[in-house]
Design an enzyme around this catalytic site. Structure first.
Site, PDB file in Angstrom:
ATOM      1  N   HIS A  61      -7.605   3.973   1.164  1.00 33.71           N
ATOM      2  CA  HIS A  61      -6.479   4.362   2.156  1.00 33.71           C
ATOM      3  C   HIS A  61      -7.293   4.426   3.711  1.00 33.71           C
ATOM      4  O   HIS A  61      -8.373   4.952   3.661  1.00 33.71           O
ATOM      5  CB  HIS A  61      -6.026   5.598   1.911  1.00 33.71           C
ATOM      6  CG  HIS A  61      -4.757   6.572   2.566  1.00 33.71           C
ATOM      7  ND1 HIS A  61      -3.538   5.448   2.953  1.00 33.71           N
ATOM      8  CD2 HIS A  61      -4.604   7.309   3.258  1.00 33.71           C
ATOM      9  CE1 HIS A  61      -2.915   6.079   3.751  1.00 33.71           C
ATOM     10  NE2 HIS A  61      -3.419   7.293   3.799  1.00 33.71           N
ATOM     11  N   ASP A  69       0.791  -1.261  -0.019  1.00 34.87           N
ATOM     12  CA  ASP A  69       0.120   0.046   0.006  1.00 34.87           C
ATOM     13  C   ASP A  69       0.994   1.320   0.073  1.00 34.87           C
ATOM     14  O   ASP A  69       2.006   1.393   0.332  1.00 34.87           O
ATOM     15  CB  ASP A  69      -0.813   0.040   1.423  1.00 34.87           C
ATOM     16  CG  ASP A  69      -2.230  -0.819   1.150  1.00 34.87           C
ATOM     17  OD1 ASP A  69      -2.317  -1.520  -0.048  1.00 34.87           O
ATOM     18  OD2 ASP A  69      -3.139  -0.721   1.834  1.00 34.87           O
ATOM     19  N   ASP A  70       0.206   2.264  -0.284  1.00 32.70           N
ATOM     20  CA  ASP A  70       0.832   3.641  -0.182  1.00 32.70           C
ATOM     21  C   ASP A  70       1.797   3.985  -1.242  1.00 32.70           C
ATOM     22  O   ASP A  70       2.762   4.940  -1.018  1.00 32.70           O
ATOM     23  CB  ASP A  70       1.255   4.081   1.136  1.00 32.70           C
ATOM     24  CG  ASP A  70       0.125   3.684   2.237  1.00 32.70           C
ATOM     25  OD1 ASP A  70      -1.095   3.809   1.964  1.00 32.70           O
ATOM     26  OD2 ASP A  70       0.353   3.718   3.353  1.00 32.70           O
TER      27      ASP A  70
END
Length: 306
Positions: A132, A11-12
């Site tokens: 998110h 993620d991210d």
């Protein structure tokens, strides 16, 4: 033997150059198989180039809680912004939502703008899209999110219900309370996503193994706990068939952000600056983890391989 397809999602991606570097290193080492892009991240354009260069499967990490919107008309005077002109934050977004302060038409506008920016950066639509800080399973938002996925033909998402979570006594109570809220929201989202024809893996893992709690043993404990509960307790739109089960492991590897570089418009947050990101990276690339994948007949793949 049951074949397991494991999607290890970093993620991210796009949060900062050091996050990008760590995620790419993980992918090249065979430790992750998929990434989720923050299009409002300060290094999103660079992340998209890296994904193209290294053929990294990439989806969209929709962000309504950290930093700035990408939709121009929402950058001022929007219900999605706090008094400082940024998104409300992980808990602030939830508070504003519970008070009825968020305009769902603006939520939809921003989600669509992020899909369009993803397409502009990568040259294609995201094969998968999640949220998110798990904003996509929140009340009201889940309906808008599902509509956007259906409109764009995005087939896959994430439903963060982790089997065995309740037995993880090493998680501090305040964090567990947040996780249990995410779990409840996720259970309430299943029918909504199903009605819109959206699919997700049989099993989700990633809350009990996040940051300092990640180790080779916690990853295997989470996988074992999940497999033991199949198929009766896994609410899923990808029911196990032909001896195959799909798992998504959510991870956050990378090198710690160094302020002021990074973030989504207001600098990097505490978790991004902590040693826990590097700890995840170092755990994921351990040879014993990868050798156990082979021993257990686990094949790493991405959403586009499903």
């Amino acid at each position: 033997m049951l074949q397991v397809k494991l999607i290890v999602t970093g993620d991210d991606f796009g949060y900062c150059p050091r996050r990008n570097q760590g995620i790419v290193e993980c992918f090249l080492a065979g430790a992750i198989s998929n990434v989720s892009l923050l299009v409002n991240g300060s290094a999103a354009a660079d992340a998209a180039k890296l994904a193209r260069r290294h053929s990294i499967p990439i989806g969209l990490h929709a962000n309504l809680s950290e930093g700035s919107p990408v939709c121009e008309v929402l950058k001022t005077n929007s219900s999605l912004l706090n008094e400082d002109g940024f998104f409300h934050g992980k808990m602030g977004f939830r508070t504003a939502l519970s008070k009825g302060l968020l305009n769902m038409s603006e939520v939809k506008q921003e989600l669509k703008a992020q899909v369009e920016l993803f397409r502009e950066l990568t040259g294609h639509l995201p094969p998968h899209m999640d949220g998110h800080q798990h904003i996509h399973v929140l009340p009201e938002v889940r309906h808008v999110f599902a509509e956007v996925l259906e409109e764009y033909g995005i087939k896959y998402t994430r439903v963060p219900i982790e089997p065995g979570l309740h037995n993880c006594d090493w998680i501090p109570q305040s964090l567990m309370d947040f996780y249990l809220g995410v779990e409840e929201d996720s259970f309430n989202t299943v029918d909504v996503f199903t009605r819109h024809g959206i699919r997700w893996p049989d099993i989700y893992i990633g809350l009990s193994t996040m940051g300092k709690n990640m180790s080779v043993s916690t990853i295997w404990s989470a996988i074992d706990a999940a497999m033991a509960q199949l198929p009766s307790e896994a609410p899923t739109a990808l029911a196990p068939r032909r001896g195959t089960v799909t798992i998504e492991l959510m991870v956050h590897p990378g090198y710690p952000s160094v302020p002021p570089v990074g973030g989504c418009g207001e600098g990097p947050d505490d978790f991004s600056q902590s040693w826990e990101r590097l700890h995840e990276l170092q755990t994921l690339i351990k040879p014993e983890l990868q050798s156990q994948y082979k021993t257990r007949n686990i094949q790493l793949c991405s959403f586009k391989d499903l």
